[in-house]
Design a protein around this motif. Structure first.
Motif, PDB file in Angstrom:
ATOM      1  N   THR A 194      -8.904  -6.009  -3.611  1.00  0.00           N
ATOM      2  CA  THR A 194      -7.423  -6.372  -2.160  1.00  0.00           C
ATOM      3  C   THR A 194      -8.415  -5.607  -1.191  1.00  0.00           C
ATOM      4  O   THR A 194      -9.403  -4.293  -1.720  1.00  0.00           O
ATOM      5  CB  THR A 194      -6.682  -6.156  -1.786  1.00  0.00           C
ATOM      6  OG1 THR A 194      -6.114  -4.406  -2.943  1.00  0.00           O
ATOM      7  CG2 THR A 194      -5.610  -7.271  -2.928  1.00  0.00           C
TER       8      THR A 194
ATOM      9  N   PRO B  89      -5.184  -1.332   4.514  1.00  0.00           N
ATOM     10  CA  PRO B  89      -5.004  -2.091   5.832  1.00  0.00           C
ATOM     11  C   PRO B  89      -6.559  -0.831   6.711  1.00  0.00           C
ATOM     12  O   PRO B  89      -7.086  -1.570   7.613  1.00  0.00           O
ATOM     13  CB  PRO B  89      -3.729  -0.976   6.082  1.00  0.00           C
ATOM     14  CG  PRO B  89      -3.788  -0.382   5.233  1.00  0.00           C
ATOM     15  CD  PRO B  89      -4.417  -0.470   4.135  1.00  0.00           C
TER      16      PRO B  89
ATOM     17  N   LYS C 116      -3.637  -6.356   5.563  1.00  0.00           N
ATOM     18  CA  LYS C 116      -4.414  -7.047   3.765  1.00  0.00           C
ATOM     19  C   LYS C 116      -5.313  -7.719   3.569  1.00  0.00           C
ATOM     20  O   LYS C 116      -4.803  -9.045   3.419  1.00  0.00           O
ATOM     21  CB  LYS C 116      -2.998  -6.410   3.239  1.00  0.00           C
ATOM     22  CG  LYS C 116      -3.165  -6.874   1.799  1.00  0.00           C
ATOM     23  CD  LYS C 116      -3.298  -4.877   1.624  1.00  0.00           C
ATOM     24  CE  LYS C 116      -3.348  -4.458  -0.304  1.00  0.00           C
ATOM     25  NZ  LYS C 116      -4.014  -3.134   0.280  1.00  0.00           N
TER      26      LYS C 116
ATOM     27  N   THR D  89     -12.556   3.170   4.668  1.00  0.00           N
ATOM     28  CA  THR D  89     -12.566   4.009   4.022  1.00  0.00           C
ATOM     29  C   THR D  89     -12.213   4.877   4.501  1.00  0.00           C
ATOM     30  O   THR D  89     -11.353   6.233   4.030  1.00  0.00           O
ATOM     31  CB  THR D  89     -13.089   4.054   2.594  1.00  0.00           C
ATOM     32  OG1 THR D  89     -14.932   3.758   3.556  1.00  0.00           O
ATOM     33  CG2 THR D  89     -13.187   3.233   1.721  1.00  0.00           C
TER      34      THR D  89
ATOM     35  N   THR E 286      -8.987   5.829   6.983  1.00  0.00           N
ATOM     36  CA  THR E 286      -7.792   5.499   5.436  1.00  0.00           C
ATOM     37  C   THR E 286      -7.560   7.369   5.212  1.00  0.00           C
ATOM     38  O   THR E 286      -7.110   8.290   4.718  1.00  0.00           O
ATOM     39  CB  THR E 286      -7.944   5.231   4.343  1.00  0.00           C
ATOM     40  OG1 THR E 286      -7.790   3.586   4.732  1.00  0.00           O
ATOM     41  CG2 THR E 286      -7.150   5.313   3.834  1.00  0.00           C
TER      42      THR E 286
ATOM     43  N   THR F 239       1.281  -1.518   0.014  1.00  0.00           N
ATOM     44  CA  THR F 239      -0.571   0.281  -0.534  1.00  0.00           C
ATOM     45  C   THR F 239       0.989   1.901   0.134  1.00  0.00           C
ATOM     46  O   THR F 239       1.078   1.583   0.726  1.00  0.00           O
ATOM     47  CB  THR F 239      -0.920   0.444   1.358  1.00  0.00           C
ATOM     48  OG1 THR F 239      -1.675  -1.308   1.499  1.00  0.00           O
ATOM     49  CG2 THR F 239      -2.336   1.046   0.748  1.00  0.00           C
ATOM     50  N   ASN F 240       0.965   2.401  -0.717  1.00  0.00           N
ATOM     51  CA  ASN F 240       1.028   3.301  -0.863  1.00  0.00           C
ATOM     52  C   ASN F 240       2.838   3.275  -1.143  1.00  0.00           C
ATOM     53  O   ASN F 240       3.848   3.188   0.220  1.00  0.00           O
ATOM     54  CB  ASN F 240       1.004   3.908   0.019  1.00  0.00           C
ATOM     55  CG  ASN F 240      -0.158   4.988  -0.366  1.00  0.00           C
ATOM     56  OD1 ASN F 240      -0.423   4.290  -1.615  1.00  0.00           O
ATOM     57  ND2 ASN F 240      -0.563   5.304   0.774  1.00  0.00           N
TER      58      ASN F 240
ATOM     59  N   SER G 168       1.926  -2.121   4.785  1.00  0.00           N
ATOM     60  CA  SER G 168       0.478  -2.263   5.738  1.00  0.00           C
ATOM     61  C   SER G 168      -0.261  -3.608   5.594  1.00  0.00           C
ATOM     62  O   SER G 168      -0.635  -3.660   4.641  1.00  0.00           O
ATOM     63  CB  SER G 168      -0.305  -1.114   5.032  1.00  0.00           C
ATOM     64  OG  SER G 168       1.036   0.259   5.147  1.00  0.00           O
TER      65      SER G 168
END
Length: 206
Positions: A153, A156, A139, A159, A162, A131-132, A136
């Motif tokens: 997927t 982590p 998952k 929304t 995040t 992730t980026n 993380s």
């Protein structure tokens, strides 16, 4: 099948073969607490402390988490046959809040098979789902049981969490103790509902 696809397929098969169901993962966490240890490569006191705290959090969510009748109906409408392979570690705070929700949703459909694997024992697999650029967790990898291919997927974080972290990073440029405390408060207030909604989206039944 190209080499990249074949390698991923092999990693997924290895992960599934070496995975554990949710009750075994919870038993492992309890064992870590009892032996004053933690999963993962970092066995420092701080990581042990996080594992102890997360065991308490997960025990609470296992008892109190509610899935609404509307969400249950939508989950029942899922027509696929999938494995949810989740990369995690006992010390991960996000995992402590998210994985009990994943388990509750998976329990509601006979064709959602939840399996958990430890990130540090499956680094090659983790490297395929960064992730980026970071490892993380948790998952969740959703695998079609008929074709063996990855459908989508999740993780982590849900929304809402995040977005909260992204907004804080834009304003402050770094993750601080303040945002970590705010994030825990967010999880406690949300009570798993954002994660449930995200999982409905993942299943295509939202």
């Amino acid at each position: 099948m190209d080499t990249l696809t074949q390698n991923l397929s092999t990693l997924l098969e290895f992960g599934i073969t070496n995975s554990m169901p949710y009750p075994a993962y919870r038993a492992l966490m309890a064992e870590m607490v009892a032996t004053h240890s933690t999963t993962g490569l970092d066995k420092s006191e701080s990581m042990v402390g996080y594992t102890i705290l997360n065991e308490q959090r997960m025990k609470r969510w296992d008892k109190t988490l509610k899935v609404s009748a509307d969400a249950q109906e939508k989950i029942a409408n899922f027509k696929g046959d999938v494995t949810w392979l989740v990369l995690t570690e006992s010390w991960c705070g996000d995992a402590a809040h998210v994985i009990p929700v994943i388990n509750k949703v998976a329990e509601l459909h006979p064709n959602i098979d939840l399996k958990l694997v430890l990130r540090d024992d499956n680094d090659d697999l983790m490297q395929q789902f960064l992730t980026n650029g970071g490892k993380s967790i948790p998952k969740l990898i959703m695998i079609d049981n008929v074709s063996g291919t990855v459908i989508d997927t999740f993780g982590p974080r849900p929304t809402g969490a995040t977005q909260m972290i992204e907004d804080y990073m834009k304003a402050h440029g770094a993750i601080t103790d303040e945002i970590k405390e705010n994030l825990q408060g967010w999880y406690n207030k949300d009570k798993g509902q954002n994660t449930i909604q995200d999982l409905l989206t993942l299943l295509g039944v939202a």
